[in-house]
Motif scaffolding. Sequence first.
Motif, mmCIF file in Angstrom:
data_model
loop_
_atom_site.group_PDB
_atom_site.id
_atom_site.type_symbol
_atom_site.label_atom_id
_atom_site.label_comp_id
_atom_site.label_asym_id
_atom_site.label_seq_id
_atom_site.Cartn_x
_atom_site.Cartn_y
_atom_site.Cartn_z
ATOM 1 N N SER A 133 0.816 -1.219 0.000
ATOM 2 C CA SER A 133 0.000 0.000 0.000
ATOM 3 C C SER A 133 0.848 1.268 0.000
ATOM 4 O O SER A 133 0.434 2.299 -0.535
ATOM 5 C CB SER A 133 -0.937 -0.005 1.211
ATOM 6 N N SER A 134 2.031 1.227 0.614
ATOM 7 C CA SER A 134 2.878 2.427 0.634
ATOM 8 C C SER A 134 3.355 2.769 -0.779
ATOM 9 O O SER A 134 3.379 3.951 -1.165
ATOM 10 C CB SER A 134 4.073 2.215 1.560
ATOM 11 N N ILE A 135 3.733 1.752 -1.542
ATOM 12 C CA ILE A 135 4.137 1.993 -2.927
ATOM 13 C C ILE A 135 2.941 2.450 -3.740
ATOM 14 O O ILE A 135 3.046 3.310 -4.619
ATOM 15 C CB ILE A 135 4.768 0.718 -3.522
ATOM 16 N N LYS A 143 2.494 6.148 -3.230
ATOM 17 C CA LYS A 143 3.513 6.934 -3.926
ATOM 18 C C LYS A 143 3.224 6.996 -5.430
ATOM 19 O O LYS A 143 3.429 8.027 -6.078
ATOM 20 C CB LYS A 143 4.892 6.342 -3.676
ATOM 21 N N LEU A 144 2.759 5.873 -5.990
ATOM 22 C CA LEU A 144 2.398 5.875 -7.404
ATOM 23 C C LEU A 144 1.157 6.729 -7.650
ATOM 24 O O LEU A 144 1.030 7.388 -8.686
ATOM 25 C CB LEU A 144 2.161 4.437 -7.893
ATOM 26 N N GLN A 145 0.242 6.711 -6.696
ATOM 27 C CA GLN A 145 -0.961 7.534 -6.817
ATOM 28 C C GLN A 145 -0.585 9.017 -6.852
ATOM 29 O O GLN A 145 -1.183 9.811 -7.581
ATOM 30 C CB GLN A 145 -1.898 7.259 -5.641
ATOM 31 N N ALA A 146 0.441 9.394 -6.093
ATOM 32 C CA ALA A 146 0.904 10.783 -6.094
ATOM 33 C C ALA A 146 1.484 11.171 -7.440
ATOM 34 O O ALA A 146 1.522 12.352 -7.793
ATOM 35 C CB ALA A 146 1.942 10.973 -4.996
ATOM 36 N N VAL A 149 -2.863 2.245 -9.327
ATOM 37 C CA VAL A 149 -2.670 0.806 -9.473
ATOM 38 C C VAL A 149 -3.251 0.090 -8.264
ATOM 39 O O VAL A 149 -3.517 0.704 -7.222
ATOM 40 C CB VAL A 149 -1.172 0.430 -9.608
ATOM 41 N N GLN A 150 -3.417 -1.207 -8.417
ATOM 42 C CA GLN A 150 -3.846 -2.040 -7.299
ATOM 43 C C GLN A 150 -2.634 -2.705 -6.665
ATOM 44 O O GLN A 150 -1.577 -2.852 -7.290
ATOM 45 C CB GLN A 150 -4.825 -3.117 -7.791
ATOM 46 N N THR A 151 -2.808 -3.141 -5.443
ATOM 47 C CA THR A 151 -1.754 -3.904 -4.778
ATOM 48 C C THR A 151 -1.967 -5.390 -5.049
ATOM 49 O O THR A 151 -3.011 -5.812 -5.556
ATOM 50 C CB THR A 151 -1.767 -3.667 -3.259
ATOM 51 N N ILE A 152 -0.964 -6.184 -4.692
ATOM 52 C CA ILE A 152 -1.070 -7.636 -4.866
ATOM 53 C C ILE A 152 -2.264 -8.174 -4.085
ATOM 54 O O ILE A 152 -3.002 -9.038 -4.559
ATOM 55 C CB ILE A 152 0.227 -8.326 -4.392
ATOM 56 N N GLN A 155 8.334 -2.369 -7.192
ATOM 57 C CA GLN A 155 8.898 -2.581 -5.859
ATOM 58 C C GLN A 155 9.550 -1.298 -5.351
ATOM 59 O O GLN A 155 9.756 -0.333 -6.102
ATOM 60 C CB GLN A 155 9.901 -3.737 -5.888
ATOM 61 N N SER A 156 9.910 -1.315 -4.074
ATOM 62 C CA SER A 156 10.325 -0.081 -3.408
ATOM 63 C C SER A 156 11.569 0.541 -4.040
ATOM 64 O O SER A 156 11.655 1.763 -4.153
ATOM 65 C CB SER A 156 10.572 -0.365 -1.922
ATOM 66 N N PHE A 157 12.558 -0.268 -4.450
ATOM 67 C CA PHE A 157 13.786 0.319 -4.955
ATOM 68 C C PHE A 157 13.571 1.079 -6.256
ATOM 69 O O PHE A 157 14.367 1.910 -6.654
ATOM 70 C CB PHE A 157 14.863 -0.763 -5.149
ATOM 71 N N MET A 158 12.449 0.788 -6.948
ATOM 72 C CA MET A 158 12.175 1.461 -8.210
ATOM 73 C C MET A 158 11.740 2.910 -8.009
ATOM 74 O O MET A 158 11.677 3.682 -8.966
ATOM 75 C CB MET A 158 11.087 0.716 -8.986
ATOM 76 N N LEU A 159 11.422 3.264 -6.787
ATOM 77 C CA LEU A 159 10.878 4.592 -6.537
ATOM 78 C C LEU A 159 11.953 5.608 -6.148
ATOM 79 O O LEU A 159 11.651 6.686 -5.660
ATOM 80 C CB LEU A 159 9.825 4.515 -5.438
ATOM 81 N N VAL A 160 13.224 5.246 -6.367
ATOM 82 C CA VAL A 160 14.305 6.187 -6.053
ATOM 83 C C VAL A 160 14.156 7.437 -6.903
ATOM 84 O O VAL A 160 14.339 8.560 -6.449
ATOM 85 C CB VAL A 160 15.678 5.513 -6.292
#
Length: 630
Positions: free
Chosen positions: A449-451, A454-457, A462-465, A607-612
């Motif tokens: 949900s945290s990712i 961030k994508l919503q911002a 998107v939906q989560t798994i 995944q989280s590392f992609m949001l750098v």
Amino acid sequence: MRSRSNSGVRLDYYHRIVYRTILRHQDAVTGLLPASNLNDHAWVRDNLYSIMAVWGLSMAYKKNADLDEDRAKTYELEQSCVKLMRGLLNCMMQQLDKVEKFKHTQAPIDSLHAKYSSKTGQIVVKDNEWGHLQIDATSLFLLVLAQMTASGLQIVFNLDEVSFIQNLVFYIESAYCIPDYGIWERGDKTNHGLPELNASSIGLAKAALEAMNELDLFGARGGPASVIHVLADEAQKCQAVLQSMLPRESNSKEVDSSLLAVISFPSFAVDDPMLIKLTRDTIQDKLQGRYGCKRFLRDGYKTAKEDPSRLYYEPWELKRFEKIECEWPLFYCYLILDYCFQNDKEAVKEYAEQLEELLVTTDDGLRLVPEIYTVPAENVEQEYKEPGSQDRVAVGKLPFMWAQSLFIMGRLLQDNFLACGELDPLNRRLGSEKKPDVVVQVVVLAEDSSIQAKLQALDIPVQTIAEVAPIEVQPARVLSKLYAHLGRNQKLGLSGRQSRDVGILSTSKLYSLQDRIFAFTPQYFDYDESYLSNDVDLGMYCYAAALDYLRSTWKDIGRPTSVDTEEWYAMHDINLLCYYLKSHVAFLKETWFSSMLGRPTITYLVQSFMLVRRTRLAASIRAIIPSPFI
């Protein structure tokens, strides 16, 4: 007493031919067909082609039966097919250890035998005494098994046999990179015993893999445990290599008439109509003669210049066979079947008339197809000077059961006792038909949900798994482990699939397993398993190449500085990942088979590392997918 109809009388005539030329030779115990009355060797390939006429006649009787006697003949013919197929299955199952070894070594010495004793079902020559590695023969067995099962015959009886068939699929799935001895059992044209990559073997393997995929070997009585599974990517690899080779057969053979079985019945392994036409035209132009087609150029088999005491020739010695190669009526039978499936009646009539002149009539009126026609020794010199000018004589087996079977099938089609679809219940003949454009679906999901927030911002909803339940999203390595369990059988000592590789075609489908639905992310995005992150040597090689590239291209002020981070760069470069995603989409559009139901779906997990670098991420994703779901 009711009189026979005209169709019944005609079918009885074909039944008499089938019985006199094929079934009378079938062993009562093993069900196999010997090579001749003097030789009990039963070749896998010849047996399969020979039984096809029996199968075809059984279907003709089934739909034209007008007496109880006809229905009895239908059952008898069907069971003759089952008996032969089970005879071959039993012969192969006696070599379980070879199937298991070959999956690891892919060595000719570990391959299944190409022939067995028709009386005992045991081997007749040792492993190193024959070119046994003939992938086309094993593939043809699987293809015929699939077609006969689809037509309603019950050939496989229990789950142990299902496990064995599944392992045979794994046995042939790497045909695109395994040199073998080919359909003529000689490998290189010089017959030195050197295996080579053969287009005919690859084509049969591709056809068998596609035919066996999702096939229930128990027919209407089966369930999930009796279904065979094939990774579509393996068939696609065979197709890619096959299309790159045609119309050539192998390194030593420019073209081979055996490719007729690849581009048409029974394989229908080529999807490109232009490539099919090119291959057929090349065979007709270079190999066709008055008495049939040559197998390949400079083929010395049964010619007057052949030295029976010699096993092989040097390449320069093959010129002595040029222009006097034997011609095989067998390939006229293939061409007749080919044009029947094309519904080209004029071409069928033309080849049928030519074949009719080559048949040998017995004292009781049976029409038999001879094995080959050769130039007599006294006419060889004149044939050298004027190719095609000399009359040839029939030599070899009479009848040649392989050719006799295809001849009968062609007659059944021409007399409208059979329809093309009945000889191809799996509809493989439709593979070259024009297909609608493939729409590739790309699904983007957030890891948590945290990712998602961030994508919503970034204006990417998107939906989560968790939100896509009941569909479960797993990495490709899980699918690989599931496939590794297929075909495992402790009783038979079979270990199942050895390769851990799964391609984009396999991960672009939804899977149902014990009431659970799974979606899998592509293998390239499986960061724990990607070879880029696990192969240290490859990583250092790429890193050194990058440094060399910097040395040769750097033009800015100062020195270039390369920082080796803890994670491999490909795993963090969003543009690079999206580039691979775009490549996967294009690949799926080109290779998604018409036999695969539904649309291909790529599942992409953020995944989280992609949001750098969030802005780069948003721009890269939008460049490929205008909305989260396509």
